[in-house]
Design a protein around this motif. Structure first.
Motif, PDB file in Angstrom:
ATOM      1  N   MET A 183      31.041  36.597  32.734  1.00  0.00           N
ATOM      2  CA  MET A 183      31.448  37.359  33.907  1.00  0.00           C
ATOM      3  C   MET A 183      32.004  36.395  34.944  1.00  0.00           C
ATOM      4  O   MET A 183      31.462  35.310  35.148  1.00  0.00           O
ATOM      5  N   VAL A 184      33.079  36.815  35.591  1.00  0.00           N
ATOM      6  CA  VAL A 184      33.682  36.032  36.672  1.00  0.00           C
ATOM      7  C   VAL A 184      33.658  36.869  37.937  1.00  0.00           C
ATOM      8  O   VAL A 184      34.152  38.003  37.952  1.00  0.00           O
ATOM      9  N   SER A 185      33.075  36.328  38.985  1.00  0.00           N
ATOM     10  CA  SER A 185      33.112  36.961  40.306  1.00  0.00           C
ATOM     11  C   SER A 185      34.127  36.214  41.158  1.00  0.00           C
ATOM     12  O   SER A 185      34.051  34.983  41.277  1.00  0.00           O
ATOM     13  N   ILE A 186      35.065  36.940  41.732  1.00  0.00           N
ATOM     14  CA  ILE A 186      36.115  36.329  42.556  1.00  0.00           C
ATOM     15  C   ILE A 186      35.699  36.441  44.010  1.00  0.00           C
ATOM     16  O   ILE A 186      35.580  37.543  44.546  1.00  0.00           O
ATOM     17  N   LEU A 187      35.471  35.312  44.658  1.00  0.00           N
ATOM     18  CA  LEU A 187      34.869  35.288  45.993  1.00  0.00           C
ATOM     19  C   LEU A 187      35.943  35.373  47.086  1.00  0.00           C
ATOM     20  O   LEU A 187      36.218  34.401  47.801  1.00  0.00           O
ATOM     21  N   VAL A 188      36.522  36.548  47.209  1.00  0.00           N
ATOM     22  CA  VAL A 188      37.548  36.743  48.230  1.00  0.00           C
ATOM     23  C   VAL A 188      36.965  36.579  49.631  1.00  0.00           C
ATOM     24  O   VAL A 188      37.662  36.238  50.580  1.00  0.00           O
ATOM     25  N   LEU A 209      39.848  37.838  26.943  1.00  0.00           N
ATOM     26  CA  LEU A 209      39.896  39.255  26.596  1.00  0.00           C
ATOM     27  C   LEU A 209      39.087  40.000  27.650  1.00  0.00           C
ATOM     28  O   LEU A 209      37.885  39.781  27.798  1.00  0.00           O
ATOM     29  N   PHE A 210      39.734  40.875  28.413  1.00  0.00           N
ATOM     30  CA  PHE A 210      39.085  41.543  29.535  1.00  0.00           C
ATOM     31  C   PHE A 210      38.449  42.848  29.073  1.00  0.00           C
ATOM     32  O   PHE A 210      39.132  43.767  28.620  1.00  0.00           O
ATOM     33  N   ALA A 211      37.109  42.907  29.191  1.00  0.00           N
ATOM     34  CA  ALA A 211      36.379  44.084  28.747  1.00  0.00           C
ATOM     35  C   ALA A 211      36.155  45.077  29.875  1.00  0.00           C
ATOM     36  O   ALA A 211      36.137  46.275  29.659  1.00  0.00           O
ATOM     37  N   ASP A 212      35.980  44.583  31.085  1.00  0.00           N
ATOM     38  CA  ASP A 212      35.744  45.473  32.228  1.00  0.00           C
ATOM     39  C   ASP A 212      36.218  44.759  33.484  1.00  0.00           C
ATOM     40  O   ASP A 212      35.969  43.561  33.657  1.00  0.00           O
ATOM     41  N   VAL A 213      36.890  45.496  34.330  1.00  0.00           N
ATOM     42  CA  VAL A 213      37.435  44.920  35.558  1.00  0.00           C
ATOM     43  C   VAL A 213      37.052  45.833  36.712  1.00  0.00           C
ATOM     44  O   VAL A 213      37.149  47.055  36.601  1.00  0.00           O
ATOM     45  N   TRP A 214      36.579  45.292  37.817  1.00  0.00           N
ATOM     46  CA  TRP A 214      36.295  46.114  38.982  1.00  0.00           C
ATOM     47  C   TRP A 214      37.047  45.581  40.194  1.00  0.00           C
ATOM     48  O   TRP A 214      37.189  44.391  40.399  1.00  0.00           O
ATOM     49  N   MET A 228      35.067  42.064  43.719  1.00  0.00           N
ATOM     50  CA  MET A 228      35.972  42.159  42.582  1.00  0.00           C
ATOM     51  C   MET A 228      35.563  41.127  41.537  1.00  0.00           C
ATOM     52  O   MET A 228      34.905  40.128  41.844  1.00  0.00           O
ATOM     53  N   GLY A 229      35.939  41.399  40.316  1.00  0.00           N
ATOM     54  CA  GLY A 229      35.623  40.484  39.226  1.00  0.00           C
ATOM     55  C   GLY A 229      35.856  41.151  37.894  1.00  0.00           C
ATOM     56  O   GLY A 229      36.466  42.227  37.823  1.00  0.00           O
ATOM     57  N   PHE A 230      35.368  40.524  36.821  1.00  0.00           N
ATOM     58  CA  PHE A 230      35.604  41.104  35.497  1.00  0.00           C
ATOM     59  C   PHE A 230      34.606  40.530  34.483  1.00  0.00           C
ATOM     60  O   PHE A 230      34.041  39.451  34.669  1.00  0.00           O
ATOM     61  N   LEU A 231      34.391  41.294  33.425  1.00  0.00           N
ATOM     62  CA  LEU A 231      33.685  40.830  32.248  1.00  0.00           C
ATOM     63  C   LEU A 231      34.730  40.426  31.214  1.00  0.00           C
ATOM     64  O   LEU A 231      35.772  41.072  31.104  1.00  0.00           O
ATOM     65  N   TYR A 232      34.426  39.378  30.453  1.00  0.00           N
ATOM     66  CA  TYR A 232      35.424  38.919  29.499  1.00  0.00           C
ATOM     67  C   TYR A 232      34.782  38.493  28.192  1.00  0.00           C
ATOM     68  O   TYR A 232      33.585  38.211  28.098  1.00  0.00           O
TER      69      TYR A 232
END
Length: 453
Positions: free
Chosen positions: A331-336, A379-384, A416-420
């Motif tokens: 999982m990647v969390s983007i720290l805007v 490979l992006f499995a889920d994006v929020w 925001m972020g995504f599972l990969y």
């Protein structure tokens, strides 16, 4: 002057024919009727037959029918019945007729507004002879206004600017007044209305106001500047995007930038403000007249080249094989929040972001690079909080980079972020994942051109 009072949406029908008609009452709408009749001696139940083949057996002297047609004549036969529901042949039935009223107008909509007028239109019903129109304000008081009726339209004038109105349109048919349709709208205009000032506890006061922007939205960048008569302890806006980069809280000046969130959906902007006992003096009077609002404040010129800003990320990996994720996932969390403010959050808390305003929706792309150790990409499995955009066919796109547009309803938030997942053969090392926000430039324009195609 054409102002009419609407007595009721129910029409008390005159009963037609039969010596027994006076013993029956019927209240009809456009699609239903409520019937009540005088009790018949010796009847235990009643058999009620409607001319459209609806029938009921009831044990009291009243009933209702629905699914009727508007402006239509119906005949009803009410027969006395015994305890088993069998019609008593020795007692004459009641026979009478009623007519449903005209249906409410359909497709009622506002065609145009000015600061003093509203124009409406609706679909015409061939069974309707004319229409009546009534105007009420927000307190449900009937107001005096000039109404000019067309064949299936109305022009209402003599109104006040920045005012909400409820407009009722009632068809008139052969059976009298029909069912009423209502639409709520407001006149044009711009400015601010002070809703109230209140006193709280421990020397903290507050107030609320509504900022009205013009209903007709200008093209291009658009902003408004609000200037309070004195600096306040805190201020909060909603349905707007606060530009904290160009706002000057020490001067009680706040700039609201155009964004699709409020520009296209909301014509009114809410504002709450809080001030201390020291502010509440004769030298700083909070009133609607003392709050200045400037519309159409000039904005920065559009950039012709892209400005890229690195965004910190947090990478969490785990060993898990699923149908969605190939190999191990993470999982990647983007720290805007590290670089932009969160307009949905309480800015008195430092964890909710900086004072830097975010780019306008439609001008930026979030680029996620999987790094030199993952040339095959993720490979992006889920994006929020973002919408995945394909880089295929875009000049300058990198195979290891995915390009995202944050959803316009999510942009006020920093979440925001995504599972990969990844293919181990072409992605041995995920530690080099980076993210950046690209603002302006030909590549960003190409992303949005692909989105709009």
């Amino acid at each position: 002057m054409n102002i009419f009072a609407i007595i009721s949406s129910l029409f008390l029908v005159a009963l037609i024919g039969g010596a027994s008609a006076g013993n029956v009452q019927a209240s009809a709408t456009s699609n239903a009727v409520a019937l009540k009749w005088k009790e018949i001696p010796d009847a235990e139940k009643y058999h009620v037959l409607l001319s459209d083949d609806q029938n009921q057996v009831v044990d009291r002297n009243e009933t209702q029918f629905g699914t009727l047609l508007p402006n239509t004549l119906y005949q009803v036969i009410i027969s006395a019945a015994d305890v088993n529901g069998t019609i008593m042949a020795n007692i004459a039935p009641l026979e009478y007729q009623f007519r449903t009223v005209a249906a409410p107008v359909s497709n009622l909509q506002v065609m145009d507004v000015t600061e003093s007028s509203i124009q409406l239109t609706w679909d015409m019903d061939n069974e309707t002879d004319s229409y009546e129109v009534m105007v009420k304000n927000e307190t449900d008081s009937v107001i005096s206004a000039s109404v000019t009726l067309g064949e299936h339209s109305a022009s209402i004038s003599g109104l006040q600017g920045m005012q909400f109105y409820k407009i009722y349109v009632t068809p008139v048919g052969s059976s009298g007044l029909g069912d009423t349709a209502m639409i709520r709208t407001r006149t044009d205009g711009s400015g601010i209305k002070l809703n109230g000032v209140w006193q709280g506890s421990q020397g903290v006061f507050g107030g609320s106001a509504t900022i009205f922007r013009p209903i007709s939205i200008p093209t291009g960048p658009y902003a408004m500047k609000i200037h309070l008569p004195c600096p306040v302890l805190a201020v909060k806006f909603w349905n707007a995007k606060l530009d904290k980069k160009n706002s000057v809280p020490s001067d009680a000046t706040y700039v609201l930038r155009q964004s699709k969130l409020w520009q296209r959906r909301k014509a009114e902007i809410g504002m709450n403000f809080y001030f201390t006992q020291e502010n509440e003096t004769t030298t700083c009077t909070i009133s609607g007249e003392d709050i200045n609002v400037e519309f159409g404040v000039s904005m920065e010129a559009a950039r012709t080249t892209s400005t890229n800003t690195a965004v910190p990320v947090i990478i969490n990996e785990w060993l898990d094989t699923t149908e969605i994720l190939v190999g191990s996932g993470g999982m990647v969390s983007i720290l805007v929040s590290e670089i932009y403010n969160d307009t949905n959050a309480d800015m008195t808390k430092p964890t909710n972001g900086t004072w830097n305003a975010k780019p306008d929706y439609g001008t930026y792309v979030i680029a996620v690079d999987s790094g030199a150790g993952c040339t095959g990409g993720l490979l992006f499995a889920d994006v929020w909080g973002m919408t995945r955009k394909s880089s295929e066919g875009m000049p300058g796109a990198l195979p290891s980079t995915a390009y995202f547009v944050q959803d316009e309803m999510q942009w006020p938030s920093n979440e925001m972020g995504f599972l990969y997942g990844y293919n181990p053969e072409v992605c041995e090392d995920r530690s080099g994942i980076t993210a950046q926000i690209m603002v302006g430039g030909p590549f960003v324009d190409a992303v949005f051109a692909a989105e709009d195609a």
